[in-house]
Write a protein that holds these residues in place. Structure first.
Motif, short mmCIF file in Angstrom:
data_model
loop_
_atom_site.label_atom_id
_atom_site.label_comp_id
_atom_site.label_asym_id
_atom_site.label_seq_id
_atom_site.Cartn_x
_atom_site.Cartn_y
_atom_site.Cartn_z
N GLY A 36 0.80 -1.22 0.00
CA GLY A 36 0.00 0.00 0.00
C GLY A 36 0.82 1.27 0.00
O GLY A 36 0.46 2.25 -0.65
N ARG A 37 1.95 1.25 0.70
CA ARG A 37 2.79 2.46 0.74
C ARG A 37 3.31 2.82 -0.65
O ARG A 37 3.39 4.00 -0.99
CB ARG A 37 3.94 2.28 1.70
N ARG B 283 0.34 4.22 -2.67
CA ARG B 283 0.04 5.58 -2.22
C ARG B 283 1.12 6.55 -2.68
O ARG B 283 0.82 7.66 -3.12
CB ARG B 283 -0.08 5.63 -0.69
N HIS C 144 -4.40 -0.78 0.35
CA HIS C 144 -3.57 -1.34 1.41
C HIS C 144 -3.66 -2.85 1.53
O HIS C 144 -3.10 -3.45 2.45
CB HIS C 144 -3.88 -0.65 2.74
#
Length: 71
Positions: free
Chosen positions: A4-5, A8, A37
Protein backbone atom coordinates in the motif's frame (compact mmCIF):
# COMPACT_ATOMS: atom_id res chain seq x y z
CA UNK A 1 1.07 -9.05 -1.73
CA UNK A 2 0.10 -5.44 -2.39
CA UNK A 3 2.36 -2.83 -0.87
CA UNK A 4 0.00 0.00 0.00
CA UNK A 5 2.79 2.46 0.74
CA UNK A 6 4.17 2.09 -2.77
CA UNK A 7 0.72 2.48 -4.34
CA UNK A 8 0.04 5.58 -2.22
CA UNK A 9 3.47 7.03 -3.08
CA UNK A 10 2.70 6.49 -6.77
CA UNK A 11 -0.65 8.26 -6.31
CA UNK A 12 0.86 11.19 -4.39
CA UNK A 13 3.58 11.68 -7.04
CA UNK A 14 0.84 12.04 -9.65
CA UNK A 15 -1.55 14.08 -7.50
CA UNK A 16 -4.22 11.34 -7.60
CA UNK A 17 -6.33 11.09 -4.46
CA UNK A 18 -8.27 8.20 -3.01
CA UNK A 19 -11.35 10.36 -3.60
CA UNK A 20 -10.49 10.68 -7.31
CA UNK A 21 -10.26 6.91 -7.65
CA UNK A 22 -13.44 6.37 -5.61
CA UNK A 23 -15.39 8.81 -7.82
CA UNK A 24 -14.11 7.13 -10.95
CA UNK A 25 -15.10 3.70 -9.62
CA UNK A 26 -18.41 4.85 -8.13
CA UNK A 27 -17.56 3.42 -4.71
CA UNK A 28 -16.74 4.69 -1.21
CA UNK A 29 -13.30 6.08 -0.41
CA UNK A 30 -12.92 3.52 2.38
CA UNK A 31 -13.21 0.68 -0.15
CA UNK A 32 -10.48 2.23 -2.29
CA UNK A 33 -8.25 2.74 0.74
CA UNK A 34 -8.75 -0.83 1.95
CA UNK A 35 -8.00 -2.09 -1.57
CA UNK A 36 -4.85 0.05 -1.88
CA UNK A 37 -3.57 -1.34 1.41
CA UNK A 38 -4.35 -4.95 0.53
CA UNK A 39 -7.18 -5.54 2.99
CA UNK A 40 -9.60 -5.96 0.06
CA UNK A 41 -9.46 -6.91 -3.60
CA UNK A 42 -12.34 -4.76 -4.81
CA UNK A 43 -12.38 -5.15 -8.58
CA UNK A 44 -13.97 -1.74 -9.22
CA UNK A 45 -11.23 -0.04 -7.21
CA UNK A 46 -8.49 -2.05 -8.92
CA UNK A 47 -9.91 -1.30 -12.38
CA UNK A 48 -10.11 2.43 -11.53
CA UNK A 49 -6.50 2.39 -10.31
CA UNK A 50 -5.42 0.74 -13.55
CA UNK A 51 -7.47 3.29 -15.52
CA UNK A 52 -5.61 6.21 -13.92
CA UNK A 53 -2.35 4.54 -14.88
CA UNK A 54 -1.26 2.71 -11.75
CA UNK A 55 1.13 -0.07 -12.76
CA UNK A 56 -0.38 -3.51 -12.32
CA UNK A 57 2.86 -4.72 -10.70
CA UNK A 58 2.19 -2.38 -7.76
CA UNK A 59 -1.34 -3.69 -7.35
CA UNK A 60 -0.53 -7.40 -7.04
CA UNK A 61 -3.65 -8.13 -9.06
CA UNK A 62 -5.77 -11.17 -8.24
CA UNK A 63 -5.41 -14.05 -10.72
CA UNK A 64 -8.70 -13.26 -12.47
CA UNK A 65 -7.50 -9.71 -13.27
CA UNK A 66 -4.02 -10.47 -14.51
CA UNK A 67 -3.54 -9.34 -18.08
CA UNK A 68 -5.94 -6.40 -17.66
CA UNK A 69 -3.11 -3.92 -17.06
CA UNK A 70 -3.29 -2.70 -20.64
CA UNK A 71 -7.08 -2.78 -20.80
Amino acid sequence: MREGRKVRAWMVERDISVSDVARRAGIARSIVSETVHGRRNNRKALRALLAVGCPGRLLALPEDMKGQEAA
